[in-house]
Design an enzyme around this catalytic site. Sequence first.
Site, PDB file in Angstrom:
ATOM      1  N   SER A  19      30.302  30.521  29.671  1.00 54.81           N
ATOM      2  CA  SER A  19      30.951  31.705  30.287  1.00 54.81           C
ATOM      3  C   SER A  19      31.414  31.302  31.745  1.00 54.81           C
ATOM      4  O   SER A  19      31.477  31.652  32.608  1.00 54.81           O
ATOM      5  CB  SER A  19      29.931  33.007  30.800  1.00 54.81           C
ATOM      6  OG  SER A  19      30.501  34.135  31.168  1.00 54.81           O
ATOM      7  N   LYS A  60      35.877  38.142  28.470  1.00 49.87           N
ATOM      8  CA  LYS A  60      36.388  36.925  27.724  1.00 49.87           C
ATOM      9  C   LYS A  60      36.573  36.991  26.079  1.00 49.87           C
ATOM     10  O   LYS A  60      37.189  36.076  25.733  1.00 49.87           O
ATOM     11  CB  LYS A  60      35.390  35.619  28.173  1.00 49.87           C
ATOM     12  CG  LYS A  60      35.107  35.495  29.414  1.00 49.87           C
ATOM     13  CD  LYS A  60      34.261  34.233  29.913  1.00 49.87           C
ATOM     14  CE  LYS A  60      34.431  33.854  31.463  1.00 49.87           C
ATOM     15  NZ  LYS A  60      33.555  34.941  32.248  1.00 49.87           N
ATOM     16  N   SER A 106      31.728  39.365  32.134  1.00 49.87           N
ATOM     17  CA  SER A 106      32.238  38.469  31.196  1.00 49.87           C
ATOM     18  C   SER A 106      32.416  38.604  29.958  1.00 49.87           C
ATOM     19  O   SER A 106      33.069  37.933  28.864  1.00 49.87           O
ATOM     20  CB  SER A 106      31.273  37.305  31.367  1.00 49.87           C
ATOM     21  OG  SER A 106      31.621  36.378  32.493  1.00 49.87           O
TER      22      SER A 106
END
Length: 633
Positions: A480, A426, A423
């Site tokens: 997340s 992101k 993640s």
Amino acid sequence: MSELLDLLDTLPWLPALGWALLNFVWQGALIGVLIAGALRLLAQAPARHRYLVCGLGLLWCLALPLSACLQAWVAGPGELEQALEFSSELLWMQALTELMPQVVLVWILGVGLMSLRLAGGLWWVRGLRRAATPAPAEWQLRLELLARRLGLRRPVRLLLSEAVSGPVALGLLRPLVILPCSLLSQMPPALVEALLAHELAHVRRWDYGINLLQSLAEALLFFHPVVWWLSERMRAEREQVADALAAQALAQPRDLARALQQLSEWQPPVLPLVQAARGRHGGLLLQRVRGLLQPGERLMPAWKLALPALLLALGGLLAQAQAKVNAGSEAGTEAAVLAALPPPAASEPEPAGPAASAVAAQAVLQAASSAPVQPTAVLAAPARPTTSGWRLPVNARHAVVIEEGSGRVLMAKDADEPVPIASLTKLVTAMVVLDARQDPQEQLRIADEDVDRLKHSASHLKVGSRLPREAALKLALLSSENRAASALARAYPGGLEAFRLAVRRKLQGLGLQRTVIQEPTGLSPENVSTASEMARIAAAASRYSEINAITSASKARVPVNGQAREFHNTNRLVGRKGWDILLSKTGYTEEAGRCLTMRMKEAGKAVTVVLLDADGSAQRLKDAAAIRRSLGR
């Protein structure tokens, strides 16, 4: 199951609860030894004294783990770092910390099963009350006279039922005594009165309610044999206390002993489930009578039935802990590989729109990393670890710590190896979305295409949920949320293909040669980067005021379907006492391990930290704590 463990691992109270449960294993054993010694000293004392000691012991068992959890809650987040520092060299503690999600999950499942058992008993009691019929008026009058002798002022009803095989007292506010229908015709009235006096003694002492509390203690601490032993011993002593009270109310105290003897000979066997459901008043009473008449006959205590399962569970946890210890030992022996950070390309574009206001705040770091290399610069050669403790045995397999302003590499470990970044992706997604300068209040809809069918990860956003683009950005960065990140990419001008093209251009503009981003969430193992290039991504993301504000907050209230909902930062260090975190993002997949990138200040120094592929969230936090300690030296 792995998704549930991951979800548990994100809960801030999980470590405190897990350690409270594990510590209670030895604490409960110590309580058992102390209570056993006290009971031995009180062997000739009245039963009420032993009953009180058992009750205090059971209350002590409940208080210890509860107080440990409350202390951790009151102490607040700042205590986490101290705990990590204390356990930095204790591999067995690290291994147990890694097992906390499994420990808490097993405990939750056990409590659930025990709660179902208790609920089944209460349902049986409810049905028993409804099916029972009132006793003859003559016997109701006798019951009331006995109640007055015992000083009982609450009205008590006498009922008859074929579903019970012995007298039983039930209820708190509306107590009642239930007798087998055939008992009145098969036992002399004086002996029936003696049994009624015994049950009324239970009503007078509120034993039904106390028994329910005991059952709750058994459900919460089901895994400890001492809790079962204390609870059984408490029930046995309770019967003797009730015997003593009943004997005082009877004209002939010996009638109670005769009644108990006849009841034990007359009463048919009772199913264990029925005994548990009615609180074991009758069951333990009969066990005591059988023990007096037949000393050699003993029933197996309930805690012994749970002992094999407890031993198996402990064995499994110890085996996993040993495996973690071995893995941690191997990771600890790896030497830290120090490498210089490759300079970025000079053509890196500045972010447009609202993000431009944060450019000046981060210009120093970018200028240092893009300036021509001087012969005396630290970047001219791999930095050597100093005597201030920068040769850190971090658990993460890839790491880098860069001092902002000077661009000096304070520590690096295999920092140029491309690996999955989960993640952390992101951050790139957020930059590309912000560069598009779309309306932050435009409503996005979570669609079926946003559902993770690769990892089947959990989500707080249901298909069909609607939220502003600004809220989706917060959820993608703060908690997340994969579906939020996917929706942001779908809503990019031109759709997903245009988004992917914008990502490639962004990476090229940042001069990243080893970073590949295939999709916006990080679920794909094909999203890869190096620790060094992730530091550059963090530096670029820090130029966006929106990203700084979102990722440096410990929580945020976000509108979903018009309702404000609270979400928490996946980095547990954000907002904790003593931590000054300016930007943060965590990540996890099976391929990437536990990842973290953040910008932080400590002792007047501002640094960018990147940790990739740590063995667990606890190890990741421990690495961050070790880096922070080194900054303060």
